[in-house]
Design an enzyme around this catalytic site. Structure first.
Site, PDB file in Angstrom:
ATOM      1  N   ARG A 155     -42.303  28.070  29.185  1.00 19.96           N
ATOM      2  CA  ARG A 155     -43.660  28.584  29.084  1.00 19.96           C
ATOM      3  C   ARG A 155     -43.765  29.888  29.865  1.00 19.96           C
ATOM      4  NH1 ARG A 155     -45.925  24.748  31.695  1.00 19.96           N
ATOM      5  NH2 ARG A 155     -45.861  23.310  29.955  1.00 19.96           N
TER       6      ARG A 155
ATOM      7  N   HIS B  73     -37.977  29.035  23.187  1.00 21.21           N
ATOM      8  CA  HIS B  73     -36.958  27.992  23.300  1.00 21.21           C
ATOM      9  C   HIS B  73     -35.569  28.630  23.294  1.00 21.21           C
ATOM     10  CE1 HIS B  73     -40.284  25.398  22.370  1.00 21.21           C
ATOM     11  NE2 HIS B  73     -40.406  25.896  21.155  1.00 21.21           N
TER      12      HIS B  73
ATOM     13  N   GLU C  77     -37.313  26.173  14.984  1.00 22.95           N
ATOM     14  CA  GLU C  77     -38.366  25.404  14.320  1.00 22.95           C
ATOM     15  C   GLU C  77     -39.011  26.221  13.213  1.00 22.95           C
ATOM     16  OE1 GLU C  77     -41.409  24.423  17.226  1.00 22.95           O
ATOM     17  OE2 GLU C  77     -41.040  26.289  18.282  1.00 22.95           O
TER      18      GLU C  77
ATOM     19  N   HIS D 130     -43.397  32.756  20.833  1.00 16.98           N
ATOM     20  CA  HIS D 130     -44.346  32.273  19.840  1.00 16.98           C
ATOM     21  C   HIS D 130     -45.471  31.477  20.491  1.00 16.98           C
ATOM     22  CE1 HIS D 130     -41.404  29.028  20.414  1.00 16.98           C
ATOM     23  NE2 HIS D 130     -42.389  28.189  20.115  1.00 16.98           N
TER      24      HIS D 130
END
Length: 236
Positions: A110, A15, A32, A90
């Site tokens: 992605r 991200h 996150e 991740h």
């Protein structure tokens, strides 16, 4: 704030940080954190790379299907905390149940999806150039331990799991009646991960059990949780 129950491997992704996301996507970036609730023996996460790479080395690994050879694979156990700053490669492995808190954003790039195909028979779209624009091409230094120590409060113990400028994530183990406060600075989101009990506030009582998610608005004031429960408490 969510539970993720990954029975299969999820895609390898990254991200962006706020500046890039707002400029390119008109969105927030995404930092996150994951709190591992349960997992199969030997379950793993992908967390960054296993060494330094150049952008061209990373691009080549993606194009040649050898990216997993460059990934930092980490075995996990219940209680681990994985803090994922924007820009960190991740992926969640198979057989992992976790609680996730993230910045409010839908921007995901992605880079690998195990060559799976969708219902249309085509492989899912990859976002290689944008991922290379934002990914940190190195091995992260952070470990998977909680940021804070366990401390005792009335009716519970609490431990800060992860905290950054966007959110805090705290584990509560309730063994009686524990009073909490939602002040003007933040809402409080409660994820019940084990046990059962009640939440009471302003002459209203709500039953809680494993899997319950309760949102307490900012400026609500005092409320109490009572019973024998494990709770993940999230604030901004």
């Amino acid at each position: 704030v969510k539970f993720i129950d990954a029975r299969d491997r999820l895609s390898v992704q990254v991200h962006p940080e706020n500046e890039y996301a707002r400029r390119v996507e008109n969105e927030n970036g995404k930092t996150e954190a994951w709190y591992i609730l349960d997992c199969d023996e030997g379950a793993e996460l992908i967390y960054g790379f296993n060494g330094d790479l150049t952008a061209e080395e990373c691009r080549s690994a993606i194009e040649q299907g050898t990216l997993l050879e460059k990934c930092n694979r980490v075995a996990v156990k219940p209680g681990d905390v994985c803090f994922i700053p924007a820009g960190t490669l991740h992926a969640i492995g198979a057989g992992i149940l976790l609680a996730e808190v993230q910045q409010s954003s839908n921007v995901t790039y992605r880079v690998f999806d195990y060559n799976r195909v969708g219902k249309d028979g085509k492989q899912r779209e990859l976002h290689v150039q944008k991922a290379l624009d934002v990914v940190h091409l190195c091995k992260p230094a952070r470990d998977f331990s909680a940021q804070g120590e366990v401390c005792t409060v009335e009716g519970a113990t609490q431990q800060l799991l992860a905290e950054c400028e966007y959110f805090s994530m705290t584990a509560l183990v309730v063994n009686g009646k524990c009073t909490r406060t939602a002040d003007e600075t933040s809402f409080v989101s409660l994820l019940v991960t084990d046990g059962e009990g009640t939440l009471t506030g302003k002459n209203q009582t709500v039953a809680l059990k494993a899997g319950s998610c309760i949102f307490v608005p900012a400026a609500y004031g005092e409320f109490s949780v009572q019973g024998d429960m494990k709770i993940v408490e999230i604030r901004v």
